[in-house]
Every structure is written in C-alpha cells, then in structure tokens.
Enzyme design. Structure first.
Site, PDB file in Angstrom:
ATOM      1  N   TYR A 103       1.330  -0.689   0.061  1.00 42.62           N
ATOM      2  CA  TYR A 103       0.470   0.395  -0.241  1.00 42.62           C
ATOM      3  C   TYR A 103       1.112   1.072   0.049  1.00 42.62           C
ATOM      4  CZ  TYR A 103      -4.664  -2.281   1.193  1.00 42.62           C
ATOM      5  OH  TYR A 103      -5.705  -2.881   1.048  1.00 42.62           O
ATOM      6  N   LYS A 138       3.926 -14.817   3.564  1.00 47.34           N
ATOM      7  CA  LYS A 138       3.783 -16.485   2.298  1.00 47.34           C
ATOM      8  C   LYS A 138       5.158 -16.498   2.020  1.00 47.34           C
ATOM      9  CE  LYS A 138       2.130 -18.254  -1.869  1.00 47.34           C
ATOM     10  NZ  LYS A 138       1.301 -19.309  -1.668  1.00 47.34           N
ATOM     11  N   ASP A 188      -2.673 -18.303   1.442  1.00 46.93           N
ATOM     12  CA  ASP A 188      -3.344 -19.432   0.360  1.00 46.93           C
ATOM     13  C   ASP A 188      -4.203 -20.527   1.618  1.00 46.93           C
ATOM     14  OD1 ASP A 188      -0.953 -20.015   0.489  1.00 46.93           O
ATOM     15  OD2 ASP A 188      -0.562 -20.748  -1.285  1.00 46.93           O
ATOM     16  N   ASP A 204      -5.975  -6.665   4.324  1.00 42.29           N
ATOM     17  CA  ASP A 204      -7.187  -6.531   3.789  1.00 42.29           C
ATOM     18  C   ASP A 204      -7.953  -7.198   3.127  1.00 42.29           C
ATOM     19  OD1 ASP A 204      -8.726  -4.122   2.557  1.00 42.29           O
ATOM     20  OD2 ASP A 204      -7.782  -5.001   0.810  1.00 42.29           O
ATOM     21  N   ASP A 234     -12.048  -9.072   4.968  1.00 35.89           N
ATOM     22  CA  ASP A 234     -13.142  -9.433   4.203  1.00 35.89           C
ATOM     23  C   ASP A 234     -13.905 -10.895   4.403  1.00 35.89           C
ATOM     24  OD1 ASP A 234     -12.946  -6.927   3.605  1.00 35.89           O
ATOM     25  OD2 ASP A 234     -13.796  -6.834   1.708  1.00 35.89           O
TER      26      ASP A 234
HETATM   27  C1  IPM Z   1     -10.533  -1.479   4.030  1.00 38.75           C
HETATM   28  C2  IPM Z   1     -10.728  -0.903   2.562  1.00 38.75           C
HETATM   29  C3  IPM Z   1      -9.421  -0.245   1.980  1.00 38.75           C
HETATM   30  C4  IPM Z   1      -7.976  -0.714   2.292  1.00 38.75           C
HETATM   31  C5  IPM Z   1      -9.796   0.851   1.318  1.00 38.75           C
HETATM   32  C6  IPM Z   1     -10.773   1.802   0.807  1.00 38.75           C
HETATM   33  C7  IPM Z   1      -8.516   1.905   0.574  1.00 38.75           C
HETATM   34  O1  IPM Z   1     -11.062  -1.746   1.988  1.00 38.75           O
HETATM   35  O2  IPM Z   1     -10.867  -0.421   4.521  1.00 38.75           O
HETATM   36  O3  IPM Z   1      -9.660  -2.729   4.357  1.00 38.75           O
HETATM   37  O4  IPM Z   1      -7.739  -1.864   1.479  1.00 38.75           O
HETATM   38  O5  IPM Z   1      -7.688  -0.443   3.475  1.00 38.75           O
HETATM   39 MG    MG Z   2     -10.211  -3.620   2.688  1.00 38.19          MG
END
Ligand code: IPM
Ligand code: MG
Length: 354
Positions: free
Chosen positions: A142, A190, A222, A246, A250
């Site tokens: 990032y 990894k 993975d 990230d 999710d």
């Molecule tokens: C998160 C989001 C952010 C990230 C985006 C919106 C930049 O997906 O907070 O997880 O990738 O960190």
């Molecule tokens: Mg995210």
C-alpha cells in the site's frame, strides 16, 4: 472522565450510523458521569466536495488533538467507475492512517448466536468461532515505493516493503493481544515465496521467547484463506501484513453472516480510530435503514481503549439484547418479522444503557 472525541462521519450512510453511536455514547456519559466533547470534521468524498482534499489538514488537527476518533465510512459511486479521478476518497483514508500512525487494524469476529443461521457457512462450522484479525496497516504494498507505470505505459509496478521495526511493533501487539485471550497466535505469510514474509517469520521466531505462554504457528496465506472458512474455530489471534490482511478480513467478515454487526479499531502510536468494517452503502444513504450496530460496537471498542471497560461491556450487552429482542434492521430481520430503522436501533441500545 472527560474525553475529546473527533467525529468523522464521512459519506453515504456514515452520518446516520455515527449519529446513533454518538447517541449511545451520550447515554454512557449520562449513566457513568462522563463528559464527551465531540468535534466533527470532514473526510472522504464529502471532504473532496468541500475542500478538494479527502483528508484536509484541518481534519488531521482535529484527530491529533482528540483522545479518540469515531469514524463512519467513506466512498461515493461517482469515484468508483472513474479510474481517471485525480483525487479519490481512499487516498484520504490511507493518508489518515499513515499520518496518525495507525499501524494496527484490529477486527474481532463476533458471532451472535441468534444470527448463526444467516452465515453462508453451516451453523456447526461457525458456532463458537471467536477470533481477532490483526492487520498491519501502514506498510507493505500500500505504501511501498516505487509504485507506478513505465513511460510507455506497458509495465506497472508496486513494491512491498517492511522494516524490522514495523514488523516487530505489530507482532508485539499481536502477541500481547493473544496473551489476553486464548494464547494462540497465527502468523499468516507467504514465506515460501516472498522476501518480506521471510522477514516477518524471522522476527516472529526471534521475539517468541519473550512470550513463553503463547502458542505460535505459521500459516501460508493461501492455506489460511481456506482454513478460515473450513474451521474458523481453529483461530484465536491472526496477524498479517497489510494486503493479506485486507483480503482475509473481508473473507472473515462473512463468517458471522452479518457484515452490519462487525466493528474495528485502528491503533498505533497516537490516537485510536474506531469504525465499522462495512462501507458507505450509498444506496441506503438518507433512508434510515442502515444497521447502526457495527458503529455502536466500534464505540464500545473506543470506550474500552480509553479504559472504560464497564462502559464498553454495557454497550455490548445492550447490542446483544437488541439482537435477541429482534430490534434489528432489514439486513438482519428475518422474512415476516419487522425491520427496525437505524434510529430505532440506536434508541433501543441507548435506552438499555440508561
Ligand atoms: C479497508 C478498505 C481500504 C483498504 C480501501 C477503501 C482503501 O478496503 O479498510 O479494508 O484497502 O485498506
Ligand atoms: Mg478492505
């Protein structure tokens, strides 16, 4: 106690859900004799509209001078299909994390028993799952440079960079967190391919002796992606680098079946920031239908971070009570039962606390 809280409601449903969390914090203040001074500031698309900058200097000042930041959500569809946009709300978020030193993103996965049947996974797999993901938030791909395109546009590159100092501080935080829980830490990497992952592994092994009561394991990312949905009860604390985190957070968020219930904290050197893990849900903005509970639970994490443990627990208990009593918004309400509004959800939780 008297505390200054920066309130960054952001875009979409942000203002509505944050309003309910503030309502709940006011109920806490009244009940426990605290005083919270709120200072509102702009972030995200609304900040671009007003100032041209998704994270204006003024907002940074407000955050820096606060004891904690309560954050809603950012993002607006007008940027989503427009890769040419010069300024994007997300840039504000990244700059905010970096400049506030928020290097650790903590996402607990909380199962609500009454919601277990809403998980896309079978109840017997998810029942009892209780883990925390610790995502490194200010390093890796990032922020690594160089990043960009070759002059002819035919080559693109990102750089994944970690210093030992960055890795050490996040690993220490994760070891300590595991120490306050079931004492098991999974480092996700990894290391069979990536150099930064090998540094993570090396440092984890070096500091492991300082935490003799913690059981440390390593897992390739993975495999971790698979294990998370195959046996989520295996995990206690997971720690990983920015991009892996990230993606995995999710993935992990769907296990509970209720994205609208999951809070998060971003902490580091300076002030802590607390936000729901879901996004700005622009389709619901202004309709008073969004689920405020993730933001209310983020306020609970905020209170605990400021050492108000009893207060944080009171908020959690009140949210549990709301879910058990069926005071839930349409994302959770079962067919045939009443869906409550955003404000009704907040009102119920605030009333429980009082
Ligand atoms: C998160 C989001 C952010 C990230 C985006 C919106 C930049 O997906 O907070 O997880 O990738 O960190
Ligand atoms: Mg995210």
């Amino acid at each position: 106690m008297e505390k200054n809280i920066a309130v960054l409601a952001g875009d979409g449903i942000g203002p509505e859900i944050v309003r309910e969390a503030v309502k709940v914090m006011d109920a806490v203040a009244a009940k426990y004799g605290h005083k919270f001074n709120y200072e509102h500031a702009l972030v995200g698309a609304c900040a671009i509209d007003a100032t041209g900058d998704p994270y204006p200097a003024e907002t940074h000042e407000v955050c820096k001078n606060a004891d904690a930041v309560l954050f809603g959500a950012i993002g607006d569809p007008k940027y989503d299909n427009n890769p040419a946009a010069k300024v994007r709300p997300e840039q504000g978020l990244l700059r905010m994390r970096k400049s506030l030193g928020l290097f650790a993103n903590i996402r607990p996965l909380v199962m609500f028993d009454s919601l277990a049947d809403r998980s896309p996974l079978k109840r017997e797999i998810v029942e009892g799952a209780d883990f925390v993901c610790v995502r490194e938030l200010t390093g890796g791909m990032y922020f690594g440079r160089p990043q960009g395109r070759s002059e002819d546009g035919n080559t693109a590159y990102d750089t994944c960079v970690y210093t030992s100092e960055e890795v050490e501080r996040i690993l220490h935080l994760a070891f300590k967190l595991a120490g306050n829980r079931r004492k098991k830490l999974t480092v996700v990497d990894k290391a069979n391919v990536i150099a930064t992952s090998r540094l993570w592994r090396q440092i984890a092994k070096e500091i492991e002796p300082q935490y003799p009561d913690i059981e440390l394991e390593f897992m390739f990312v993975d495999n971790a992606a698979m294990q998370l949905i195959q046996r989520p009860t295996h995990f206690d604390v997971l720690v990983t680098e920015n991009l892996f985190g990230d993606i995995l957070t999710d993935e992990a968020s769907v296990i509970s079946g209720s994205l609208g219930m999951l809070p998060s904290a971003s902490v580091g050197s300076e002030v802590g920031l607390f936000e729901p893990i879901h996004g700005s849900y622009p389709q619901a903005a202004g309709k008073n239908i969004a689920n405020p509970m993730a933001t209310i639970l983020s306020a609970a994490m905020l209170l605990e971070h400021l050492d108000m443990h009893e207060e944080g627990k009171a908020v959690r208990d009140a949210v549990n009570e709301a879910v058990k009593s069926g005071i839930v918004t349409e994302d959770i309400a079962t067919a045939g039962s009443k869906a409550y509004s955003t404000t009704e959800g907040g009102d119920f939780v605030a009333a429980q606390i009082k």
